[in-house]
Enzyme design. Structure first.
Site, PDB file in Angstrom:
ATOM      1  N   GLU A  42     -38.850  44.164   2.883  1.00 19.34           N
ATOM      2  CA  GLU A  42     -39.408  45.510   2.889  1.00 19.34           C
ATOM      3  C   GLU A  42     -38.567  46.469   2.049  1.00 19.34           C
ATOM      4  O   GLU A  42     -37.342  46.446   2.134  1.00 19.34           O
ATOM      5  CB  GLU A  42     -39.457  46.033   4.328  1.00 19.34           C
TER       6      GLU A  42
ATOM      7  N   HIS B 291     -43.851  47.566   3.913  1.00 16.84           N
ATOM      8  CA  HIS B 291     -43.466  46.466   4.823  1.00 16.84           C
ATOM      9  C   HIS B 291     -44.143  45.153   4.383  1.00 16.84           C
ATOM     10  O   HIS B 291     -45.014  44.609   5.089  1.00 16.84           O
ATOM     11  CB  HIS B 291     -43.923  46.901   6.220  1.00 16.84           C
TER      12      HIS B 291
HETATM   13  O1  TA6 Z   1     -39.563  45.930   9.956  1.00 19.70           O
HETATM   14  C1  TA6 Z   1     -39.187  45.073  10.967  1.00 19.70           C
HETATM   15  C2  TA6 Z   1     -39.887  45.485  12.219  1.00 19.70           C
HETATM   16  O2  TA6 Z   1     -39.607  46.820  12.545  1.00 19.70           O
HETATM   17  C3  TA6 Z   1     -39.495  44.513  13.316  1.00 19.70           C
HETATM   18  O3  TA6 Z   1     -38.626  45.057  14.267  1.00 19.70           O
HETATM   19  C4  TA6 Z   1     -40.811  43.992  13.840  1.00 19.70           C
HETATM   20  O4  TA6 Z   1     -41.133  44.283  15.104  1.00 19.70           O
HETATM   21  C5  TA6 Z   1     -41.784  44.324  12.734  1.00 19.70           C
HETATM   22  O5  TA6 Z   1     -41.290  45.429  12.051  1.00 19.70           O
HETATM   23  C6  TA6 Z   1     -43.259  44.462  13.040  1.00 19.70           C
HETATM   24  O6  TA6 Z   1     -43.569  45.651  13.678  1.00 19.70           O
HETATM   25  P1  TA6 Z   1     -45.044  45.946  14.189  1.00 19.70           P
HETATM   26  O7  TA6 Z   1     -44.997  47.299  14.819  1.00 19.70           O
HETATM   27  O8  TA6 Z   1     -45.927  45.902  12.988  1.00 19.70           O
HETATM   28  O9  TA6 Z   1     -45.365  44.831  15.160  1.00 19.70           O
END
Ligand code: TA6
Length: 280
Positions: free
Chosen positions: A252, A149
């Site tokens: 990602e 990510h």
């Molecule tokens: O990858 C995108 C995502 O799933 C978004 O929906 C967003 O909320 C982000 O990741 C961050 O997630 P986190 O749980 O690290 O706040």
């Protein structure tokens, strides 16, 4: 900001990276004499057992919310747990390789009832190469979704474009998971963006303000996720500055939603990401 967890600081003549023991999370990739490549939130919380806002958190063995149990941690548990350093070597001048391991234990078995070995390799040279290998060490198959990510530092959200997604379908998570198609033009971010592209190729993040292009190549991934919370959502995230959305974008390398991977007993599966930087 005090860093209240152990981490490894790796430098060679080309670049440096920092990897937290917590989650084997890369939280810095700096090429010598250049602006940082990865974005780290100025409000990030450097505490054991907490994912750090920025760098490259590892989402595993599920991406996003758990498919059936909302009590289980978002994006799985790999980013919350301490990993072991397995290997560290300077393979040749300017190329440093390290690897980290997470193995099933009492805590992981409560959250996910499978036996596994998870290995992250981090190779730093002028580029950053990361692979994540899942090995099934149990005696029944399991299914995973996952993501590397990565949060990228950008000069300004109004001066970037993402090339390589043209013509690809995506699931728009900001809009009832509707399936849409990217047009012929590169992606510009002009509002909240949370998309899972059905995409296997490379992407290039062109940053006109910082005068650089970040190329992201990948293997083992059929999903590219692009995320920017924009103004309103940023305010809901306690570890994210209100105007932080202007200086970051996540691109990602993932297997997400119905892009699931089945790993048979004794088998392994690797997802990988290479990050290269060039001046414009
Ligand atoms: O990858 C995108 C995502 O799933 C978004 O929906 C967003 O909320 C982000 O990741 C961050 O997630 P986190 O749980 O690290 O706040």
């Amino acid at each position: 900001m005090a860093i209240n967890f152990p981490y490894l600081d790796i430098s060679n003549c080309n670049a440096s990276v920092r990897v937290a023991q917590n989650g084997a999370q890369v939280f810095g990739f700096d090429r010598v004499g250049e602006a940082p490549v990865l974005w780290i939130s100025p409000k990030a919380v450097y505490e054991k057992g907490k994912p750090l806002r920025g760098g490259i958190p590892i989402c595993w063995p599920w991406f996003g919310p758990h498919p059936t149990d909302s009590e289980k941690p978002r994006h799985g548990f790999a980013r919350l747990m301490p990993w072991e350093l397995e290997e560290f070597s300077e393979a040749q001048k300017g190329v440093t390789v390290s690897s980290f391991k997470l193995t099933h234990n009492e805590e992981t078995l409560k959250l996910w009832p499978y036996k596994f070995d998870l290995t992250l390799t981090v190779e730093v040279s002028k580029s950053l190469d990361i692979t994540l290998t899942t090995k099934n060490t149990g005696d029944e198959p399991f299914e995973i979704t996952q993501s590397l990510h990565a949060y990228f530092l950008i000069g300004d959200i109004s001066e970037i474009e993402i090339q390589g997604l043209e013509g690809h379908d995506y699931i728009d998570l900001t809009n009832g998971n509707q399936v849409k198609t990217q047009g012929d033009e590169p992606l510009l971010i002009t509002g909240e963006t949370d998309r899972v592209y059905r995409h296997q190729g490379s992407c290039t993040l062109v940053d006109n303000r910082l005068g650089r292009a970040i190329r992201i190549d990948k293997t083992g991934s059929n999903s590219t996720v692009v995320w920017n919370p924009w103004e309103e959502k940023a305010k809901d995230l306690p570890d994210f500055p209100d105007d932080g959305y202007k200086n970051m974008v996540c691109i990602e390398t993932a297997n997400a939603l119905d892009d699931k991977v089945v790993v048979e007993p004794g088998q392994e599966y690797t997802i990988g990401k290479r990050i290269q930087v060039a001046a414009l």
